[in-house]
Design a protein around this motif. Structure first.
Motif, PDB file in Angstrom:
ATOM      1  N   GLU A  59       0.854  -1.189   0.000  1.00 54.78           N
ATOM      2  CA  GLU A  59       0.000   0.000   0.000  1.00 54.78           C
ATOM      3  C   GLU A  59       0.886   1.233   0.000  1.00 54.78           C
ATOM      4  OE1 GLU A  59      -3.211   0.439   2.721  1.00 54.78           O
ATOM      5  OE2 GLU A  59      -3.711  -1.705   2.696  1.00 54.78           O
ATOM      6  N   ALA A  60       0.621   2.145  -0.919  1.00 54.23           N
ATOM      7  CA  ALA A  60       1.404   3.377  -0.997  1.00 54.23           C
ATOM      8  C   ALA A  60       0.674   4.361  -1.890  1.00 54.23           C
ATOM      9  CB  ALA A  60       2.805   3.098  -1.536  1.00 54.23           C
ATOM     10  N   GLY A  61       0.926   5.618  -1.672  1.00 50.67           N
ATOM     11  CA  GLY A  61       0.394   6.633  -2.565  1.00 50.67           C
ATOM     12  C   GLY A  61       1.079   6.570  -3.910  1.00 50.67           C
ATOM     13  N   ALA A  62       0.498   7.235  -4.909  1.00 54.89           N
ATOM     14  CA  ALA A  62       1.027   7.138  -6.275  1.00 54.89           C
ATOM     15  C   ALA A  62       2.460   7.630  -6.371  1.00 54.89           C
ATOM     16  CB  ALA A  62       0.125   7.925  -7.227  1.00 54.89           C
ATOM     17  N   VAL A  63       2.783   8.726  -5.664  1.00 60.26           N
ATOM     18  CA  VAL A  63       4.139   9.279  -5.732  1.00 60.26           C
ATOM     19  C   VAL A  63       5.145   8.304  -5.134  1.00 60.26           C
ATOM     20  CG1 VAL A  63       5.651  11.145  -4.961  1.00 60.26           C
ATOM     21  CG2 VAL A  63       3.311  11.656  -5.700  1.00 60.26           C
ATOM     22  N   GLU A  64       4.817   7.781  -3.928  1.00 57.77           N
ATOM     23  CA  GLU A  64       5.715   6.832  -3.278  1.00 57.77           C
ATOM     24  C   GLU A  64       5.848   5.550  -4.093  1.00 57.77           C
ATOM     25  OE1 GLU A  64       5.985   4.071   0.760  1.00 57.77           O
ATOM     26  OE2 GLU A  64       4.498   5.695   0.651  1.00 57.77           O
ATOM     27  N   MET A  65       4.720   5.059  -4.637  1.00 60.48           N
ATOM     28  CA  MET A  65       4.752   3.822  -5.417  1.00 60.48           C
ATOM     29  C   MET A  65       5.624   3.978  -6.657  1.00 60.48           C
ATOM     30  SD  MET A  65       3.774   0.687  -5.630  1.00 60.48           S
ATOM     31  CE  MET A  65       2.339   0.519  -4.560  1.00 60.48           C
ATOM     32  N   LEU A  66       5.507   5.110  -7.337  1.00 66.66           N
ATOM     33  CA  LEU A  66       6.319   5.338  -8.529  1.00 66.66           C
ATOM     34  C   LEU A  66       7.799   5.365  -8.164  1.00 66.66           C
ATOM     35  CD1 LEU A  66       6.557   5.909 -11.531  1.00 66.66           C
ATOM     36  CD2 LEU A  66       6.226   8.345 -11.054  1.00 66.66           C
ATOM     37  N   ALA A  67       8.134   5.983  -7.033  1.00 74.34           N
ATOM     38  CA  ALA A  67       9.530   6.039  -6.603  1.00 74.34           C
ATOM     39  C   ALA A  67      10.066   4.634  -6.327  1.00 74.34           C
ATOM     40  CB  ALA A  67       9.647   6.912  -5.350  1.00 74.34           C
ATOM     41  N   ARG A  68       9.261   3.788  -5.694  1.00 74.14           N
ATOM     42  CA  ARG A  68       9.688   2.420  -5.405  1.00 74.14           C
ATOM     43  C   ARG A  68       9.896   1.633  -6.697  1.00 74.14           C
ATOM     44  NH1 ARG A  68       6.346  -0.162  -0.417  1.00 74.14           N
ATOM     45  NH2 ARG A  68       7.899  -1.787  -0.824  1.00 74.14           N
ATOM     46  N   LEU A  69       8.981   1.821  -7.658  1.00 77.02           N
ATOM     47  CA  LEU A  69       9.098   1.091  -8.928  1.00 77.02           C
ATOM     48  C   LEU A  69      10.298   1.586  -9.735  1.00 77.02           C
ATOM     49  CD1 LEU A  69       5.312   0.956  -9.884  1.00 77.02           C
ATOM     50  CD2 LEU A  69       6.750  -0.980  -9.215  1.00 77.02           C
ATOM     51  N   GLU A  70      10.585   2.875  -9.674  1.00 75.98           N
ATOM     52  CA  GLU A  70      11.764   3.409 -10.361  1.00 75.98           C
ATOM     53  C   GLU A  70      13.041   2.834  -9.753  1.00 75.98           C
ATOM     54  OE1 GLU A  70      10.185   7.784 -11.882  1.00 75.98           O
ATOM     55  OE2 GLU A  70      11.104   7.576  -9.897  1.00 75.98           O
ATOM     56  N   ASN A  71      13.048   2.681  -8.432  1.00 77.57           N
ATOM     57  CA  ASN A  71      14.207   2.107  -7.754  1.00 77.57           C
ATOM     58  C   ASN A  71      14.419   0.646  -8.167  1.00 77.57           C
ATOM     59  OD1 ASN A  71      16.346   2.104  -5.706  1.00 77.57           O
ATOM     60  ND2 ASN A  71      14.986   0.728  -4.571  1.00 77.57           N
ATOM     61  N   ILE A  72      13.301  -0.102  -8.274  1.00 77.29           N
ATOM     62  CA  ILE A  72      13.382  -1.502  -8.711  1.00 77.29           C
ATOM     63  C   ILE A  72      13.851  -1.583 -10.165  1.00 77.29           C
ATOM     64  CG2 ILE A  72      11.941  -3.495  -9.320  1.00 77.29           C
ATOM     65  CD1 ILE A  72      10.362  -2.973  -6.767  1.00 77.29           C
ATOM     66  N   ALA A  73      13.354  -0.677 -10.992  1.00 78.89           N
ATOM     67  CA  ALA A  73      13.766  -0.668 -12.397  1.00 78.89           C
ATOM     68  C   ALA A  73      15.259  -0.431 -12.525  1.00 78.89           C
ATOM     69  CB  ALA A  73      12.981   0.406 -13.158  1.00 78.89           C
ATOM     70  N   ASP A  74      15.781   0.465 -11.700  1.00 82.26           N
ATOM     71  CA  ASP A  74      17.219   0.740 -11.728  1.00 82.26           C
ATOM     72  C   ASP A  74      18.005  -0.451 -11.202  1.00 82.26           C
ATOM     73  OD1 ASP A  74      19.511   2.644 -12.005  1.00 82.26           O
ATOM     74  OD2 ASP A  74      19.612   2.347  -9.837  1.00 82.26           O
ATOM     75  N   GLN A  75      17.487  -1.092 -10.167  1.00 83.32           N
ATOM     76  CA  GLN A  75      18.181  -2.218  -9.541  1.00 83.32           C
ATOM     77  C   GLN A  75      18.244  -3.434 -10.456  1.00 83.32           C
ATOM     78  OE1 GLN A  75      16.430  -3.309  -5.791  1.00 83.32           O
ATOM     79  NE2 GLN A  75      17.700  -5.153  -5.560  1.00 83.32           N
ATOM     80  N   PHE A  76      17.141  -3.700 -11.198  1.00 81.08           N
ATOM     81  CA  PHE A  76      17.072  -4.907 -12.031  1.00 81.08           C
ATOM     82  C   PHE A  76      17.234  -4.600 -13.525  1.00 81.08           C
ATOM     83  CE2 PHE A  76      14.940  -6.155  -8.127  1.00 81.08           C
ATOM     84  CZ  PHE A  76      15.442  -7.431  -7.917  1.00 81.08           C
TER      85      PHE A  76
END
Length: 336
Positions: free
Chosen positions: A288-305
């Motif tokens: 569960e996360a707001g749209a801004v936080e969720m996008l930041a988490r997904l961007e971090n995963i995209a960079d990591q993988f």
């Protein structure tokens, strides 16, 4: 069925059209399997069913999308379908780079075969979606200020490429995917041998198609399906055609649902946001996360993988995130 000399239908013939062979009424549609590199029994069922279904007019047609490594006879399979359904002086065409030209290509052939594709632009995918389920376009007539030409089309289309070039979810929803394996050297034959044998068999295959279709027309009114997929007309007629060939309705539907599952996986695999979400949920049961936080988490995963975060399908802003997630969800309705 029978052949007649004076049909009640007027055919419009273009320069690239070629004459159809005279069908042999004692033929068998399964003979075509001798010339295509489809090993899976389920995919053979889908292939035969599709081939017969192409002869039913004015209904949405799935796009056929063979793919696989070099030497898998993708082009051969595609050309065989084209020669049986819509013979032409030229079997393959190059994908147009202009929307108006592509519409004209589709409108002037009953079946279009686009060979050696590498990728499709969003607008090309949109036009092909219209071709599958029906669409139209107006274009101003030459040397006219007010006159318009109207193009209407609902056409069977073949997309051939080494990779799965159909990547957008709405196009994959309308596709039959056939992944072909490379033919071993000991099983290859020359082009001359293949096409000479096929031309000898073509009247029997065409006659077999008509035999199946006439039988399927008597079965079709009795077909009942509890839950229809996206291409509902193909599913219902496919059940009738499959039974006319000798398969059970349940076997055809299982094969079709398996193919739809392959399209779903292809859509998810080709979507960078979907890939990032799967990585996010690999170790989580819920997030569960707001749209801004969720996008930041997904961007971090995209960079990591090393996921393609610079792809146009990956959202740049939180406002776009929900829309992109809904695009992925439309292809994942039956899978968690």
């Amino acid at each position: 069925w029978k052949t007649i000399d004076n049909p009640p239908i007027i055919f419009r013939r273009y320069r690239k059209s070629a004459a159809q062979v005279m069908p042999d009424e004692s033929g068998d549609v399964k003979k075509v399997l001798e010339f295509v590199n489809i090993k899976s029994k389920e995919e053979q069922c889908l292939f035969l069913t599709y081939l017969v279904y192409c002869f039913i007019p004015d209904l949405p047609k799935p796009l056929v999308h063979p793919h696989g490594e070099k030497g898998a006879a993708k082009s051969t399979m595609s050309r065989i379908i084209k020669k049986l359904v819509d013979p032409g002086n030229v079997d393959t065409v190059t994908m147009a780079t202009n929307k108006g030209e592509l519409v004209i290509q589709l409108a002037q052939s009953y079946m279009s075969l686009f060979d050696n594709l590498d990728t499709l632009s969003p607008w090309q995918s949109d036009v092909l979606c219209c071709a599958a389920t029906g669409g139209g376009m107006t274009k101003r007539e030459l040397f006219s200020n007010e006159g318009e030409m109207v193009f209407r089309f609902m056409r069977p289309v073949i997309l051939n490429g080494i990779n799965a070039v159909a990547q957008r979810s709405d196009l994959l929803d309308r596709c039959l995917l056939f992944e072909l394996e490379r033919i071993p050297a000991r099983a290859r034959m020359t082009e001359e041998q293949l096409w000479r044998s096929f031309e000898q068999a073509r009247p029997a295959i065409l006659g077999g198609i008509f035999n199946v279709l006439s039988k399927a027309m008597t079965i079709y009114p009795k077909v009942k399906i509890d839950s229809l997929p996206r291409m509902a007309d193909f599913a219902r007629w496919g059940c009738a055609i499959a039974q006319a060939i000798g398969y059970k309705q349940e076997y055809f539907m299982a094969a079709y649902e398996q193919n739809i599952g392959s399209a779903t996986r292809a859509a998810i695999d080709s979507h960078p946001l979907a890939t990032a979400i799967l990585q996010l949920m690999a170790t989580e049961t819920s997030v569960e996360a707001g749209a801004v936080e969720m996008l930041a988490r997904l961007e971090n995963i995209a960079d990591q993988f090393r996921i393609r975060a610079n792809d146009r399908l990956f959202p740049r802003t939180a406002a776009v995130l929900v829309r992109r997630i809904n695009e992925v969800r439309s292809n994942d309705s039956k899978q968690d």
